[in-house]
Design a protein around this motif. Structure first.
Motif, mmCIF file in Angstrom:
data_model
loop_
_atom_site.group_PDB
_atom_site.id
_atom_site.type_symbol
_atom_site.label_atom_id
_atom_site.label_comp_id
_atom_site.label_asym_id
_atom_site.label_seq_id
_atom_site.Cartn_x
_atom_site.Cartn_y
_atom_site.Cartn_z
ATOM 1 N N GLN A 134 80.454 24.120 84.316
ATOM 2 C CA GLN A 134 80.296 24.810 85.599
ATOM 3 C C GLN A 134 81.556 24.719 86.470
ATOM 4 O O GLN A 134 81.634 25.359 87.515
ATOM 5 N N ASN A 165 77.252 18.973 84.062
ATOM 6 C CA ASN A 165 77.694 20.086 83.232
ATOM 7 C C ASN A 165 79.106 20.482 83.635
ATOM 8 O O ASN A 165 79.302 21.262 84.570
ATOM 9 N N HIS A 168 83.209 27.652 88.135
ATOM 10 C CA HIS A 168 82.369 28.380 89.076
ATOM 11 C C HIS A 168 82.224 27.696 90.437
ATOM 12 O O HIS A 168 81.557 28.230 91.319
#
Length: 150
Positions: free
Chosen positions: A62, A59, A65
């Protein structure tokens, strides 16, 4: 038994790295060291874009983050490739590869010993230390045996 497959994959990676070094070095002679590094990473990026597009299961959303220190890998890889491109024409493929492997082994054993970057802690012991010493002996022999023939 599963571990052996990862050893074989790493071995294959070493073979590919050994081939990549003289190929990129020749490219560097034609277009320049930094330019060859750029081209190498650009082509690699295109290849990984295709693989990620068709086979990726992660993903990328992400990415904002993740801890920022985890993004330094691309910089380190670019330095690695550039240094190899610069070294191979001057000292040859074998001496370049054994030198970089010894550098990798020393830093990787420090990382293992302290469990840095989230890795498993594996204590430094005499067998591991002896392995590096033997690699340093190999470096000396390879260095002494390096005679450039043109």
């Amino acid at each position: 038994m599963v571990k052996i497959w990862f050893v074989l994959i790493a071995f294959l990676g070493g073979i590919l790295g050994g081939i990549q070094a003289p190929v990129n070095s020749q490219l560097g002679k034609k277009i320049g060291s930094l330019e060859a590094s750029f081209v190498s990473f650009f082509i690699g990026t295109l290849f990984l874009l295709l693989l990620t597009t068709f086979f990726g299961k992660g993903n990328l959303m992400q990415l904002p983050h993740v801890p920022k220190w985890q993004l330094v890998g691309g910089f380190l890889g670019a330095c690695f490739v550039t240094f190899v491109i610069m070294a191979v024409p001057k000292i040859g493929v074998a001496l370049t590869i054994i030198s970089l492997i010894i550098g990798q082994m020393i830093v990787s054993m420090v990382i293992d010993h302290f469990g840095l970057f989230g890795s498993a802690k594996i204590a430094l012991n005499y067998q591991r230390l002896l392995g590096v010493v033997m690699m340093l002996v190999a470096l000396v022999f390879i260095y002494r045996g390096t005679v450039v023939v043109k």
